[in-house]
Design an enzyme around this catalytic site. Sequence first.
Site, PDB file in Angstrom:
ATOM      1  N   GLY A 200       0.815  -1.213   0.000  1.00 16.08           N
ATOM      2  CA  GLY A 200       0.000   0.000   0.000  1.00 16.08           C
ATOM      3  C   GLY A 200       0.842   1.253   0.000  1.00 16.08           C
ATOM      4  N   GLY A 202       2.652   4.411   1.563  1.00 13.88           N
ATOM      5  CA  GLY A 202       3.389   4.583   2.805  1.00 13.88           C
ATOM      6  C   GLY A 202       2.635   5.287   3.906  1.00 13.88           C
ATOM      7  N   VAL A 205      -0.723   3.348   5.127  1.00 10.99           N
ATOM      8  CA  VAL A 205      -0.495   2.145   5.929  1.00 10.99           C
ATOM      9  C   VAL A 205       0.275   2.515   7.202  1.00 10.99           C
ATOM     10  CG1 VAL A 205       0.666  -0.103   5.983  1.00 10.99           C
ATOM     11  CG2 VAL A 205      -0.507   0.649   3.900  1.00 10.99           C
ATOM     12  N   GLY A 206       1.274   3.381   7.009  1.00 11.15           N
ATOM     13  CA  GLY A 206       2.126   3.771   8.126  1.00 11.15           C
ATOM     14  C   GLY A 206       1.344   4.435   9.240  1.00 11.15           C
ATOM     15  N   GLU A 244      16.555   3.412   9.823  1.00 10.70           N
ATOM     16  CA  GLU A 244      17.729   3.354   8.926  1.00 10.70           C
ATOM     17  C   GLU A 244      17.457   4.368   7.820  1.00 10.70           C
ATOM     18  OE1 GLU A 244      20.473   1.417   8.972  1.00 10.70           O
ATOM     19  OE2 GLU A 244      19.954   0.340  10.799  1.00 10.70           O
ATOM     20  N   CYS A 278      22.010   3.832  -0.059  1.00  6.27           N
ATOM     21  CA  CYS A 278      22.076   4.768   1.069  1.00  6.27           C
ATOM     22  C   CYS A 278      23.515   5.083   1.443  1.00  6.27           C
ATOM     23  CB  CYS A 278      21.335   4.188   2.255  1.00  6.27           C
ATOM     24  SG  CYS A 278      21.901   2.537   2.680  1.00  6.27           S
TER      25      CYS A 278
END
Length: 466
Positions: A200, A202, A205-206, A244, A278
């Site tokens: 879904g 971000g 859902v978050g 992270e 990253c």
Amino acid sequence: MKKYSLYRDGDWVEPSIDDYIEVENPATKEIIAQVPAAQELDVKLAIRGAKKAFPNWKATEMKKRVEYLEKMYDYLVDNKKDMAETIHKELGAPKDFALKTHVEAYLPHIKDYFRLAEEFEEIEKYDGYEVHKEPVGVVGCLTPWNYPFGQIIKKVFPALVAGNTVVLKPSQNTPLTAYYVIEAAHEAKLPAGVLQLVTGRGSEVGDVMTNSDDVNMISFTGSTDGGSQIYKQSAETVKKIALELGGKSPAVILEGADYEEAVKSVLSSVYMNTGQSCSAKTRLVAPKKDKEKLEEMLIKHSKEYKFGDPTKGETQVGPLQSKKQYEKVNGLVEYGKSEATLLYQGEKPEGEGYFFPPTIFTDVDQNAKIAQEEIFGPVLSVIYYEDEDQAIEIANNTIYGLSGMVYGPEDDAREFAKKIRAGQIIINGASTTHNAPFGGYKYSGIGREGSIYGLEEYVELKSVFI
Ligand code: NAP
């Protein structure tokens, strides 16, 4: 075109409403699949199932938990080629790179957690008391698109080994690889509810996860903006948190270093995965007196990279992952032209996709936008220093602190490494392992993944006095 489902309580289930997200192949702009956009109800049901499954999973001996997870590992090994093909399509990674770097490099890391489980002391005895290490509960895992397999296994396996149940939400950009991990759980007959999948958007859902009292921890990998948002939202329900986040890591070349090796290693870090890593060392901090020599090497070795169509065998670097990413990288590069000198830009690869050429800026001011913002594309900023004190100042002149690289005579490089404020430093091109702790200082995050430290992120400590 394949329409995927959600996975809940040991079964594939349809979403509560008919809302799907299209998954695009960034090399061709073709829509290759659709995944459900989970709604509040779907997420709540996933959390409820994970909560229900927790007491039994927690009570299952760690050895027995690992047996289930070993079966998942076997499934993933058996399906590694299909998984790499999926990463090739949803991320745009060249096939060989997808197999070796995205899949094969991470598979042994799953086994690291099995080994750690054998050594793990669930009860530590002290004088007059014991420390019991217990799972945190239901963990919401939110993962990014740039390493669609690696970023999932770095959360899901330690969380499950430690006895937590997990609700996984992969990035909407590259959600398809996650289905292999879920299929692996299904095949391994992992008890219902122990691992749930909600695909879904971000924030949608978050929000449900962060607001829920039944989610005890959020483990998030993604942008610093996203992480900071999650951190704030999780404060309301006082969740344990692991973040992270982004980086703008320095590669420092000291006088006396092997310049050729250093340049090759920096370029590899900046170009591979189309700069979408990253820990990419996107700020080259180099001695001004050797500017000419270094710039010749940077151009020469940049020309050796084959950017372009990821279906072709000789291609090393594919497109950027999305239109959004392309616009971000392109915008920052255009801006960069107003604040620094463009040293090198390769030809833009042909094709429909979000292709972007290798790009190097030189004489970049350490405070310039392109020296400070995470571009997340194949773009390097070269910043020169006059002396080592200035080199340290430049290396640490960032809000981030994820990674760094130092090239130089070993003693000098070791001394310099001590002064860099970041969670990982690579000296003279040393090889790394996913099993070493990885994570950031400053805006790069909170907590560590990998190693015993990564496993212990997923436990609570209970002191028991006897
Ligand atoms: P992102 O946009 O922050 O998204 C990461 C994940 O979180 C996705 O699943 C996303 O969902 C979700 N999300 C985003 N905003 C959210 C919010 N407000 N609430 C809840 N969930 C939210 O990051 P990305 O663009 O996918 O990934 C690139 C970034 O990740 C870069 O900054 C990179 O440096 C960082 N990264 C860090 C590490 C590390 O180990 N430190 C490793 C890899 C990547 P949707 O995408 O589905 O909307």
